[in-house]
Design an enzyme around this catalytic site. Structure first.
Site, PDB file in Angstrom:
ATOM      1  N   ASP A 332      -4.962  -1.861  -7.916  1.00  0.00           N
ATOM      2  CA  ASP A 332      -4.592  -3.007  -6.878  1.00  0.00           C
ATOM      3  C   ASP A 332      -3.462  -2.834  -6.045  1.00  0.00           C
ATOM      4  O   ASP A 332      -2.334  -2.144  -6.576  1.00  0.00           O
ATOM      5  CB  ASP A 332      -4.505  -4.122  -7.488  1.00  0.00           C
ATOM      6  CG  ASP A 332      -3.595  -4.097  -8.837  1.00  0.00           C
ATOM      7  OD1 ASP A 332      -3.368  -3.206  -9.360  1.00  0.00           O
ATOM      8  OD2 ASP A 332      -2.717  -5.052  -8.777  1.00  0.00           O
ATOM      9  N   GLU A 333      -3.209  -3.236  -4.937  1.00  0.00           N
ATOM     10  CA  GLU A 333      -1.854  -3.367  -4.243  1.00  0.00           C
ATOM     11  C   GLU A 333      -1.200  -2.017  -4.326  1.00  0.00           C
ATOM     12  O   GLU A 333       0.090  -2.092  -4.189  1.00  0.00           O
ATOM     13  CB  GLU A 333      -0.962  -4.610  -4.754  1.00  0.00           C
ATOM     14  CG  GLU A 333      -1.650  -5.904  -4.710  1.00  0.00           C
ATOM     15  CD  GLU A 333      -1.021  -7.165  -5.521  1.00  0.00           C
ATOM     16  OE1 GLU A 333      -0.851  -8.071  -5.050  1.00  0.00           O
ATOM     17  OE2 GLU A 333      -0.416  -6.593  -6.750  1.00  0.00           O
ATOM     18  N   SER A 334      -1.881  -1.063  -3.708  1.00  0.00           N
ATOM     19  CA  SER A 334      -1.245   0.376  -3.867  1.00  0.00           C
ATOM     20  C   SER A 334      -0.706   0.421  -2.572  1.00  0.00           C
ATOM     21  O   SER A 334      -1.035   1.367  -1.529  1.00  0.00           O
ATOM     22  CB  SER A 334      -2.179   1.483  -4.112  1.00  0.00           C
ATOM     23  OG  SER A 334      -2.365   1.521  -5.674  1.00  0.00           O
TER      24      SER A 334
END
Ligand code: TNX
Length: 528
Positions: A332-334
């Protein structure tokens, strides 16, 4: 001898008297079971569990014996009874409580069970031990609320009579606990597991690594915990599980038929690893420890070979500690990883997980990559774009929409704990939806089940955990277990309100939502 005679006579009369006692009329249909069973039929009478009640199992059935022991542990503190567990060739006909495995119940699946209660006996039957375990949670909820007390209480211990046939709609019913943002120790995790077990949930997803900490000992990379294990949000001392402690958690969960899904979040959410090992950074420089709550700033060096050696080592050690089929790779959210690097990274990490004989689970962001059909994408964002990409690839979805299922969302604007980036999440909104009706294009056959995540930026103690978890957790358990035509907030809120006494006997710090008609539970509607 002559002196003994009158005594024996009195005993005999007492025995006849107690066994002829009229059962108290009760109505099983008025009990407040959560999750609500699939089929229930009341027969208007009751069974009394007293100090003579025995538990019967089939001779030599070790699995049933284990469940019988669980049942004894559940009821012993409050009742003061220590029921004998007796092995019989055919326990079904005898007085008391029988726990039996029978292939005849295969149609109810491995977690299904059949429970019959009449004034003489209770028989709990299932295809597998899982089913018996879920079934004893039903027996527990049918006993008076004071059964939850750790101190001895006065009886009578009546259980309404009737038949229940029950099995889950979804095979995956879980919660996630973030042990990174604030660390929770082994006993706290066990307590959380017990809460899941009480509502027939079967998965605990542990979020083990993030920017603020690394919580699992990895023997081949010891600095992960020596350095990365020592921090948490707000600057506290953090902590980590040794592999031995982690095994203890896995076993404790397995004893309750709960699978642990461990998560190593990557390539983003990795500052703790990047602080522990300089070589994992693209520039070769170790990052400073991070104890704030921002997201999306860290990334493993996706173009360095050492990164994949690191991941292979971590996944190998973790797979060896993991009896469950999934390893969660986060994803997530990279935001600090270039899109093309992210895709290459996820595809390579997927290969590593599969090579260690585990399946990939990841936040739905991973659907940007080409996924193996065995992967599961966890839908969490407010927009379903990523999850729909997963469905297009024939990849199954785990439902955790933040707007409905995030237990770290505040209940309302004055809630002392929690965040609100996905909106406020009152108890009604958390319950009033269905897994298959949530996103157009994600149908029942695409969904493996439900998971309610509890992120820990704002919570530090078991009391805090309880405040955000209770009572929303019960609703998630029901959404995953009960057929959805049964779901109605107006009906559910009454059953939920009756849990008050149970929560209080367990000293659970629950949120007393104004939307729920909290009520003392009476010993089920005695008609006398
Ligand atoms: C988003 S949900 C995150 C987490 C935060 C959470 C807080 C997800 C996959 N990532 O890193 O803790 O919001 O609600």
């Amino acid at each position: 001898m002559t002196k003994l005679k009158p005594l024996l006579f009195v005993l005999f009369i007492a025995l006849v008297f107690t066994s002829c006692k009229e059962p108290v009329p009760m109505d099983l249909a008025k009990e407040n079971l959560i999750p609500k069973p699939v089929k229930l039929e009341a027969t208007g009478s009751s069974f009394e569990w007293n100090k003579h009640t025995q538990i019967h199992i089939q001779t030599g059935n070790e699995e049933a014996k284990k469940i019988a022991n669980h049942l004894v542990e559940l009821i012993a503190p409050a009742t003061g009874f220590q029921p004998k567990i007796k092995e019989l060739k055919t326990p079904l006909g005898s007085r008391g409580i029988s726990l039996m495995l029978d292939d005849k119940f295969e149609k109810l699946g491995k977690e299904g069970y059949n429970l019959t209660i009449d004034p003489r006996k209770i028989s709990l039957q299932a295809y597998k031990a899982e089913g018996l375990y879920r079934g004893i949670q039903t027996i527990r909820q049918l006993l008076p609320a004071k059964i939850e007390s750790k101190k001895k209480q006065e009886g009578p211990w009546l259980i309404a009579s009737g038949n229940i046939e029950d099995y889950p709609q979804y095979g995956y019913r879980g919660a996630m606990l973030d042990v990174v943002r604030h660390f929770f120790d082994v006993d706290e995790v066990k307590q959380y597991i017990d809460y899941l077990a009480a509502y027939k949930m079967n998965v605990l997803h542990l979020h083990l690594t993030d920017d603020q900490g690394w919580r699992l000992e990895i023997k081949s990379w010891p600095k992960l915990t020596e350095i990365g294990g020592k921090t948490e949000v707000g600057g506290g001392e953090g902590g980590f599980y040794t592999q031995e402690q982690y095994k203890e958690i896995v076993q404790y969960a397995a004893d309750r038929f709960i699978t642990i899904v461990p998560e190593i979040d990557m390539p983003g959410h990795t500052n703790a690893a990047l602080a522990s090992y300089a070589e994992l950074n693209a520039d070769g420089k170790a990052r400073k420890a991070y104890t704030g709550t921002r997201v999306g700033f860290s990334t493993l060096a996706t173009n360095k070979e050492i990164t994949y050696k690191f991941i292979d080592d971590v996944i190998r050690e973790l797979a060896a500690l993991t009896p469950g089929e999934y390893i969660h790779i986060g994803g997530d959210e990279s935001h600090a990883t270039k899109k093309k690097d992210y895709i290459k990274f996820i595809e390579r990490v997927q290969k590593i997980v599969l090579a260690h004989n585990k399946k990939v689970m990841g936040w739905a962001d991973i659907a940007a990559a080409e996924l193996d059909k065995s992967a599961v994408a966890q839908f969490w964002q407010t927009k379903p774009k990523n999850a729909l990409k997963a469905v297009e690839q024939d990849v199954k979805i785990l439902m955790s929409p933040a707007t409905r299922a995030y237990m770290d969302m505040q209940y309302d604007s004055i809630s002392p704990l929690g965040l609100h980036w996905a909106g406020y999440l009152e108890v009604d909104k958390a319950y009033n939806w269905t897994l298959e009706g949530n996103v157009e294009g994600i149908d029942k056959e695409d969904i493996i089940g439900i998971e309610a995540p509890l992120w820990a930026e704002t919570i530090e103690t078991m009391d805090d955990i309880e405040y955000l978890t209770f009572p929303r957790l019960l609703g998630y358990a029901e959404l995953g277990w009960s057929p959805d035509q049964n779901n109605s907030w107006d009906e559910y809120k009454v059953r939920l309100g009756k849990q008050k006494t149970r929560f209080e006997f367990q000293e659970i710090n629950y949120y007393q939502s104004k939307l729920v008609p909290w009520a003392e539970e009476k010993q089920a509607e005695m008609k006398e």
